[in-house]
Design a protein around this motif. Structure first.
Motif, mmCIF file in Angstrom:
data_model
loop_
_atom_site.group_PDB
_atom_site.id
_atom_site.type_symbol
_atom_site.label_atom_id
_atom_site.label_comp_id
_atom_site.label_asym_id
_atom_site.label_seq_id
_atom_site.Cartn_x
_atom_site.Cartn_y
_atom_site.Cartn_z
ATOM 1 N N PHE A 130 43.258 50.719 44.958
ATOM 2 C CA PHE A 130 42.634 49.843 43.960
ATOM 3 C C PHE A 130 43.618 48.793 43.470
ATOM 4 O O PHE A 130 43.268 47.627 43.295
ATOM 5 C CB PHE A 130 42.103 50.649 42.778
ATOM 6 C CG PHE A 130 40.810 51.369 43.066
ATOM 7 C CD1 PHE A 130 39.764 50.729 43.694
ATOM 8 C CD2 PHE A 130 40.653 52.687 42.682
ATOM 9 C CE1 PHE A 130 38.575 51.387 43.962
ATOM 10 C CE2 PHE A 130 39.463 53.360 42.942
ATOM 11 C CZ PHE A 130 38.426 52.712 43.584
ATOM 12 N N THR A 131 44.867 49.196 43.285
ATOM 13 C CA THR A 131 45.890 48.251 42.842
ATOM 14 C C THR A 131 46.140 47.187 43.903
ATOM 15 O O THR A 131 46.244 45.998 43.595
ATOM 16 C CB THR A 131 47.202 48.993 42.531
ATOM 17 O OG1 THR A 131 46.932 50.003 41.564
ATOM 18 C CG2 THR A 131 48.250 48.055 41.990
ATOM 19 N N ALA B 271 45.334 41.652 45.741
ATOM 20 C CA ALA B 271 44.890 40.701 46.766
ATOM 21 C C ALA B 271 43.826 39.763 46.213
ATOM 22 O O ALA B 271 43.867 38.550 46.462
ATOM 23 C CB ALA B 271 44.354 41.468 47.978
ATOM 24 N N ILE B 272 42.893 40.303 45.445
ATOM 25 C CA ILE B 272 41.849 39.465 44.833
ATOM 26 C C ILE B 272 42.474 38.481 43.855
ATOM 27 O O ILE B 272 42.111 37.300 43.820
ATOM 28 C CB ILE B 272 40.785 40.343 44.148
ATOM 29 C CG1 ILE B 272 39.987 41.112 45.196
ATOM 30 C CG2 ILE B 272 39.862 39.510 43.271
ATOM 31 C CD1 ILE B 272 39.072 42.166 44.628
ATOM 32 N N GLY B 273 43.437 38.944 43.076
ATOM 33 C CA GLY B 273 44.119 38.063 42.129
ATOM 34 C C GLY B 273 44.844 36.931 42.818
ATOM 35 O O GLY B 273 44.745 35.769 42.411
ATOM 36 N N PHE B 274 45.573 37.251 43.904
ATOM 37 C CA PHE B 274 46.278 36.208 44.659
ATOM 38 C C PHE B 274 45.297 35.213 45.259
ATOM 39 O O PHE B 274 45.545 34.008 45.286
ATOM 40 C CB PHE B 274 47.133 36.812 45.771
ATOM 41 C CG PHE B 274 48.405 37.438 45.269
ATOM 42 C CD1 PHE B 274 49.225 36.777 44.363
ATOM 43 C CD2 PHE B 274 48.799 38.701 45.706
ATOM 44 C CE1 PHE B 274 50.392 37.337 43.906
ATOM 45 C CE2 PHE B 274 49.974 39.281 45.242
ATOM 46 C CZ PHE B 274 50.767 38.601 44.348
ATOM 47 N N ALA C 156 45.095 31.197 44.489
ATOM 48 C CA ALA C 156 45.176 30.210 45.572
ATOM 49 C C ALA C 156 43.992 29.253 45.531
ATOM 50 O O ALA C 156 44.156 28.042 45.713
ATOM 51 C CB ALA C 156 45.228 30.929 46.920
ATOM 52 N N VAL C 157 42.798 29.771 45.283
ATOM 53 C CA VAL C 157 41.609 28.916 45.203
ATOM 54 C C VAL C 157 41.731 27.948 44.031
ATOM 55 O O VAL C 157 41.415 26.765 44.152
ATOM 56 C CB VAL C 157 40.329 29.779 45.083
ATOM 57 C CG1 VAL C 157 39.125 28.935 44.701
ATOM 58 C CG2 VAL C 157 40.067 30.510 46.379
#
Length: 60
Positions: free
Chosen positions: A20-21, A26-29, A33-34
């Motif tokens: 989960f971490t 990965a979602i945060g990065f 980036a977006v």
């Protein structure tokens, strides 16, 4: 105190927490980036508009 087969958190749960971490990071990065790409695109469009306006003013 030896190392037992179970700690405070079991192996199954520690593995889930790790996944989960990792997925959350990965979602945060990806979102960062977006956001940066969007800001760069807006900045480039603003600069091109300014350059187009200054070249039109300078040409006449």
């Amino acid at each position: 105190m030896g190392l037992g087969s179970r700690g405070v958190i079991g192996d199954k749960w520690s593995s889930r927490i790790l996944w989960f971490t990792a997925i959350g990071s990965a979602i945060g990065f990806y979102l960062v980036a977006v956001e940066r790409q969007t800001q760069n695109r807006e900045k480039m469009m603003a600069e091109s508009m300014m350059n187009a306006g200054s070249s039109a003013d300078g040409g006449e």
